[in-house]
Design a protein around this motif. Structure first.
Motif, short mmCIF file in Angstrom:
data_model
loop_
_atom_site.label_atom_id
_atom_site.label_comp_id
_atom_site.label_asym_id
_atom_site.label_seq_id
_atom_site.Cartn_x
_atom_site.Cartn_y
_atom_site.Cartn_z
N LEU A 60 64.78 89.10 46.64
CA LEU A 60 65.31 88.72 45.33
C LEU A 60 66.73 89.22 45.09
CD1 LEU A 60 62.19 89.32 43.11
CD2 LEU A 60 63.16 87.16 43.79
N ARG A 61 67.37 89.75 46.12
CA ARG A 61 68.76 90.18 45.91
C ARG A 61 69.58 89.00 45.43
NH1 ARG A 61 69.31 93.96 50.10
NH2 ARG A 61 67.58 95.37 49.71
N GLY A 62 70.32 89.24 44.40
CA GLY A 62 71.20 88.17 43.93
C GLY A 62 70.52 87.17 43.03
N ALA A 63 69.22 87.36 42.76
CA ALA A 63 68.54 86.48 41.81
C ALA A 63 69.01 86.87 40.40
CB ALA A 63 67.04 86.64 41.94
N PRO A 64 68.80 85.97 39.41
CA PRO A 64 69.16 86.34 38.05
C PRO A 64 68.52 87.67 37.65
CG PRO A 64 68.53 84.05 38.13
CD PRO A 64 68.34 84.59 39.50
N ARG A 65 69.16 88.38 36.78
CA ARG A 65 68.82 89.75 36.45
C ARG A 65 67.37 90.02 36.12
NH1 ARG A 65 72.94 93.38 35.16
NH2 ARG A 65 71.87 95.16 34.28
N LEU A 66 66.76 89.09 35.36
CA LEU A 66 65.41 89.38 34.87
C LEU A 66 64.35 89.14 35.94
CD1 LEU A 66 65.47 88.11 31.22
CD2 LEU A 66 65.63 90.43 32.08
N ILE A 67 64.69 88.40 36.98
CA ILE A 67 63.66 88.05 37.97
C ILE A 67 63.08 89.30 38.65
CG2 ILE A 67 63.21 86.72 40.07
CD1 ILE A 67 63.74 84.83 37.92
N PRO A 68 63.91 90.20 39.21
CA PRO A 68 63.30 91.38 39.82
C PRO A 68 62.54 92.23 38.81
CG PRO A 68 65.69 91.47 39.99
CD PRO A 68 65.37 90.17 39.42
N LEU A 69 62.99 92.26 37.57
CA LEU A 69 62.26 93.05 36.56
C LEU A 69 60.86 92.48 36.37
CD1 LEU A 69 62.13 95.19 34.40
CD2 LEU A 69 63.21 93.63 32.82
N ILE A 70 60.77 91.16 36.23
CA ILE A 70 59.46 90.54 36.06
C ILE A 70 58.60 90.77 37.30
CG2 ILE A 70 58.26 88.36 35.70
CD1 ILE A 70 60.66 87.40 34.16
N TRP B 61 54.08 86.63 43.45
CA TRP B 61 54.20 85.47 44.33
C TRP B 61 55.03 84.37 43.70
CZ3 TRP B 61 52.73 80.32 44.88
CH2 TRP B 61 52.79 79.84 46.18
N MET B 62 54.78 84.10 42.43
CA MET B 62 55.55 83.06 41.75
C MET B 62 57.02 83.41 41.71
SD MET B 62 53.53 80.63 40.87
CE MET B 62 54.45 79.63 39.75
N MET B 63 57.32 84.66 41.42
CA MET B 63 58.72 85.07 41.33
C MET B 63 59.42 84.92 42.68
SD MET B 63 59.99 86.14 38.49
CE MET B 63 59.40 84.72 37.69
N LEU B 64 58.66 85.20 43.76
CA LEU B 64 59.29 85.14 45.08
C LEU B 64 59.43 83.70 45.54
CD1 LEU B 64 57.54 88.07 46.93
CD2 LEU B 64 59.84 87.98 46.05
N LYS B 65 58.39 82.91 45.34
CA LYS B 65 58.35 81.60 45.98
C LYS B 65 58.71 80.45 45.04
CE LYS B 65 56.99 83.16 49.90
NZ LYS B 65 58.01 83.33 50.92
N ARG B 66 58.36 80.57 43.79
CA ARG B 66 58.55 79.43 42.92
C ARG B 66 58.85 79.93 41.51
NH1 ARG B 66 57.28 73.87 43.49
NH2 ARG B 66 56.91 73.08 41.40
N PRO B 67 60.01 80.56 41.31
CA PRO B 67 60.27 81.17 40.01
C PRO B 67 60.33 80.15 38.87
CG PRO B 67 62.21 81.26 41.40
CD PRO B 67 61.08 80.81 42.26
N GLU B 68 60.42 78.88 39.19
CA GLU B 68 60.51 77.90 38.11
C GLU B 68 59.13 77.51 37.60
OE1 GLU B 68 61.18 77.49 41.21
OE2 GLU B 68 60.92 75.46 41.94
#
Lengths: 630, 352
Positions: free
Chosen positions: B135-145, A568-575
């Protein structure tokens, strides 16, 4: 939004995007059924919030319609578009979504009664049925959930209509009441030391949970606090900030001294349980601060971070324990800690040097592999001569904090021995040790963040090739981050070994790495305050991978919640919750670009309007071709 | 180099042992008490290595295809495999209760395979829709996490919904566990089946990717998403197809796991998942034939290396280090030849 939104007229109540409503309704229904079948309502039912009315088990279901009802009425704010004023449309949408969700849960109630699917689904049982129907018939359950979900969905929609101040009060009241119930065991523990048993008895029911009168009292206090004290607090912060700008050194040192004083005095007044909890939180603060340097600042996703935690734990255990299987030097803790630093540096270089050149995702997997190799080796018979294999290393003495008693060699003067004889694994004493290391970690992170190397890390994180072109030795910079993180983790490992009094390989599973990652991400990558807050919220309330938190009932579900939270954090609020400004700009790059583009567009329109008047005066806006963030 | 020389040394020691006799000094070079490996034990290790390896290969296909198309490691792919194994288990147990399992084993296993493929495919597709598409186009590590979170979530969902701990598949019929082949090569039926099924699935996949229009679209999207969409390819749909095919392969692998080991836990997906990723890397990521070959290499080495290399070196308790060997192979390949043994096939933007 910098200024208040301009609302256009409200839309008709039934002018809905029905597909969206049905989709959200089904998502809500699925979530409710899913939560029921995970056994969460039943498992959490023991934790009462307000004695006869509400338990955590019911709350685990009830919050969902409210949240989805709120979510379905979300309208993106579009630049240059007039927003419709929220009104009946929001209420209808919320209620409709709640109704669909409630019907799904009712269907589950009906099926629970008529079918038996307990073979694959372990929670398909009478207990769940009783809970969902409140010990009544199926019809009771159906009516209850249809009505309750519709009403909550309606309330969710209503939240769009309320003025912000009312919303703030509602939020504060909910957080206070639920929070007060959550920290009950903590408050019990504190009340003994502070002689507040009377108040506690009045607030809480003897069997757990708040008394209704206690809940109402707390709600009033929270509302008053928001309405009246909120302004005062804001004024106070403003005063503090202006003072800090005027005389930064004086104000900063005063606040550091104040925090240090509180940190030294407070543990003496806390009960055993609170201290134990704070030690766990502190350990994860330490680990998360270390990982924050690696992931948050340098952008290296290290999934084998637990390896350094293990290195610290095992080094301390082997060096200080009188019964460790191989070496038994039985050094004191404070001598061994220097060797720990050395070992962690070596391990960091050993793992880091080969992998640091890899591309980000390969690096993640390889560090994970190293972490597992270290754990498997430690567990195997091959290394058991040194590490004790699956039996671990036992009887690790705690850190010894004799203050004073040393004699200065030349002068012959003996430092007076103070009666602070902290020894063993008493959580109160360990808390001081943890705080000592956390203070080091905070200081190091803070100094590094604004240093030359810290800026180099951030440059590497944002774009490695550009950083290299700017003359940064990226391999060195990344390796330094890796080793710094390793050392901080090894401190945590050392304290952990001393706290528990033994080390086993099972404490160093890959799970720990991931929980630390969740803490860093939820708190806010690259931001010290965020990471600390993340550790307090997650480890303090839900608990760490092997440590119980405040809500021990959650221990079965916490890993599920960690997983869901990470996604959820990664999708909505990655910061993260408390974001780092620079990093969040990086993560929301396209939004910034879009804003810039819009602004560029607006500029050009104006420019073109001018150009019509005077063709010679027109020139494209300087330096902003619509791609660079303004 | 060290590892290669060790492998060569181990094989050499083994061959010398076959011809010189059991007392050759090489197999006991540091360890006086090393068990002497006879032909039967060696054959057993090779066969189980190959059957496990072909399973890793099937899972590796999913990693490899997703990495080829989207450029990130779908950490949760191991859990898709676990979902396949788990649903296969539930189906087989239901069929066992109904008596179909014993009366008509072939029908039962086909039904189980079908259910497991459907569930695993669904898991993969839903996962893509919810967690990865935004997450398409997000920085590389984001989809991995994110995929780590998904993996965690699915693992614990299984533990909470179906109960934690190991669950057993019903007993296989005896003709499955009998040994076949000439007297010097006795192989259990289930292992033959596993290798055959894996080979068939692989062949089907090869046909799909290389010979059909869908496959062409997948290769085009892997090469360059934008140009592919300009050429009239529905990129979103192609990506979903990729996930679906990877999920189906993982579903088949899940059933094979059930046939080979007979029990499943919620953690079943984790380690084989990582190993399968290693296999994909060993074979060269994005390269489908490489994934299968990498799987076989990895399965073979983790099954043989403890006895052939670690034991003569005097490492006690060598079988406990089986998983460590798999990780060492991964690290070694990534360090020395990060493009894998058979070369990777990635779009130029993903090669870093």
């Amino acid at each position: 939004m910098n200024d208040a939104p301009h609302f256009g007229p409200a839309r008709s109540a039934f002018d809905q995007d029905w597909r969206k409503v049905v989709r959200y309704g089904l998502v809500l229904g699925f979530t409710l059924v899913f939560i029921s079948l995970t056994g969460m309502p039943d498992g959490l039912n023991g934790r009462v919030i307000v004695e006869p009315w509400l338990s955590m088990g019911y709350l685990s279901l009830l919050w969902v319609p409210l949240a989805v009802g709120f979510a379905v009425t979300y309208e993106p704010v579009l630049e240059g578009m007039v927003q419709a004023k929220p009104g009946g449309r929001e209420l209808v949408a919320g209620a409709a979504v709640g109704l669909i969700g409630g019907l799904c849960l009712s269907l589950l109630v009906y099926l629970l009664d008529s079918r038996d699917l307990s073979d694959p689904l372990v929670n398909w049982n009478q207990a769940l049925l009783d809970l969902l129907t409140r010990n009544g018939s199926v019809a009771d359950g159906v009516v209850l959930w249809t009505v309750a979900a519709t009403a909550l969905g309606f309330l969710g929609g209503l939240m769009r209509l309320l003025p912000p101040i009312v919303l703030r009060v509602v939020r504060a009241v909910l957080v206070t009441v639920i929070g007060a119930a959550a920290v009950e065991s903590l408050i019990d523990d504190l009340s003994e030391e502070f002689k507040l048993e009377g108040v506690v008895k009045w607030l809480y029911h003897p069997l757990g949970g708040l008394e209704p009168k206690g809940a109402i009292a707390l709600a009033i206090v929270a509302a008053v606090f928001v309405l009246w004290l909120g302004g005062q607090v804001k004024k106070g912060t403003a005063v503090f900030n202006t003072a800090r700008e005027a005389r930064p050194i004086a104000v900063n040192s005063v606040s550091v001294v104040a925090v240090a004083f509180a940190a030294i005095v407070l543990p003496m007044f806390l009960g055993r349980l609170t201290n134990d909890l704070l030690v766990n939180v502190g350990l994860f603060v330490l680990l998360a601060l270390g990982l924050n340097i690696v992931v948050g600042l340098a952008g290296i996703l290290d999934l084998g971070y637990v390896a350094f935690y293990a290195v610290g734990g095992y080094t301390i255990a082997i060096l200080t324990s009188p019964t460790s299987p191989g070496l038994t030097p039985a050094y004191p803790f404070w001598l061994a800690i220097f060797i720990v630093v050395g070992m962690a540096t070596l391990a960091g270089l050993f793992i880091g040097a080969p992998v640091i050149r890899m591309r980000g995702d390969y690096l993640a997997i390889v560090t994970l592999g190293f972490g597992e190799i270290i754990r498997l080796t430690v567990r195997s018979d091959w290394a058991s001569g040194l590490t004790g294999g699956a039996q671990g290393v036992l009887s690790v003495p705690g850190p010894d904090l004799h203050i004073g008693g040393w004699t200065l060699p030349l002068v012959g003067w003996t430092f007076p021995k103070l009666e602070v004889d902290l020894m063993g694994t008493n959580p109160q004493h360990i808390l001081y040790v943890v705080m000592f290391f956390v203070a080091i970690a905070i200081y190091v992170s803070w100094r590094l963040e604004n240093s030359r190397i810290g800026r180099a890390w951030m440059a590497v994180r944002e774009d490695e090739s550009v950083a290299e072109a700017m003359g940064i030795n990226t391999v060195n910079a990344k390796l330094q981050a890796f080793v710094t993180g390793a050392i901080l983790a090894s401190f945590a490992g050392a304290v952990f070994a001393a706290k528990v009094g033994s080390v086993f390989e099972s404490s160093f599973k890959i799970l720990v790495s991931i929980v630390i990652l969740v803490i860093v991400i939820v708190g806010g990558m690259g931001r010290i305050a965020g990471v600390i807050a993340g550790a307090f919220v997650l480890v303090g309330i839900l608990g760490g991978p092997n440590q119980p938190g405040l809500m021990a009932e959650f221990s079965e579900y916490k890993l599920l919640i960690y997983g869901a939270l990470l996604v959820w954090m990664m999708l909505k609020r990655p910061e993260g919750l408390i974001p780092n400004v620079r990093r969040s700009r990086e993560l929301h790059l396209d939004e910034f670009l879009q804003d810039a583009w819009l602004r560029g567009e607006v500029d050009r329109d104006e420019a073109e309007a001018e150009a019509e008047v005077d063709p010679e005066a027109w020139a494209p806006p300087e330096g902003n071709d619509g791609l660079a963030p303004a | 180099m060290l590892l290669t020389s060790l492998v060569v040394f181990g094989l050499f020691a083994f061959l010398v042992q076959q011809f010189v006799g059991p007392d050759n000094p090489l197999t006991r070079f540091l360890n006086e008490d090393a068990n002497r490996l006879d032909w039967d034990a060696f054959r057993g290790l090779v066969v189980s290595g190959l059957s496990q390896g072909s399973m890793y290969g099937l899972i590796a296909l999913g990693y490899s295809m997703v990495y080829g198309v989207l450029g990130f490691i779908n950490f949760a792919h191991g859990e898709v495999f676990m979902v396949g194994a788990m649903t296969g288990l539930i189906t087989s147990n239901k069929l066992f209760e109904a008596g179909v399992w014993e009366d008509a084993f072939i029908v039962a296993i086909l039904v189980a395979v079908l259910v497991s493929i459907i569930c695993a495919t669904l898991t993969a597709v839903v996962m893509e829709r919810i967690a990865y598409r935004p997450l398409r186009g997000a920085p590389r590590l984001i989809p991995l996490i994110t995929s780590i979170g998904v993996s965690f979530f699915i693992q614990n969902t299984s533990a909470l919904l179906l109960g934690p701990g190991a669950k057993r598949y019903p007993q296989l019929p005896s003709w499955m566990t009998d040994r076949y082949g000439p007297s010097w090569l006795q192989i259990e039926g289930q292992k033959i089946l596993v290798v055959l099924v894996a080979a068939a699935a692989m062949a089907g996949l090869w046909y799909l990717v290389e010979q059909t229009k869908t496959g062409k679209a997948m290769r085009a999207v892997a090469e360059d998403k934008e140009i592919a969409s300009l050429m009239g390819i529905d990129v979103d749909r192609t990506i979903v197809t990729t996930f679906a095919i990877g999920g189906a392969m993982a579903g088949v692998a899940g059933i094979l796991w059930g046939i080979l080991f007979g029990s499943v836990t919620e953690f079943t997906g984790f380690l084989p998942g990582i190993k399968a990723f290693s296999a994909a890397v060993v074979g060269g990521i994005g390269n489908l034939g490489g994934a299968m070959a990498g799987g076989l290499t990895l399965g073979g080495s983790e099954s043989l290396a403890p006895q052939l290399i670690l034991e003569p070196l005097g490492v006690s308790g060598h079988t406990q280090l089986k998983d460590a060997v798999a990780f060492l192979v991964l690290i070694y390949v990534l360090l020395v030849k990060p493009t894998g043994l058979f070369g990777e096939r990635l779009s130029s933007e993903d090669r870093a």
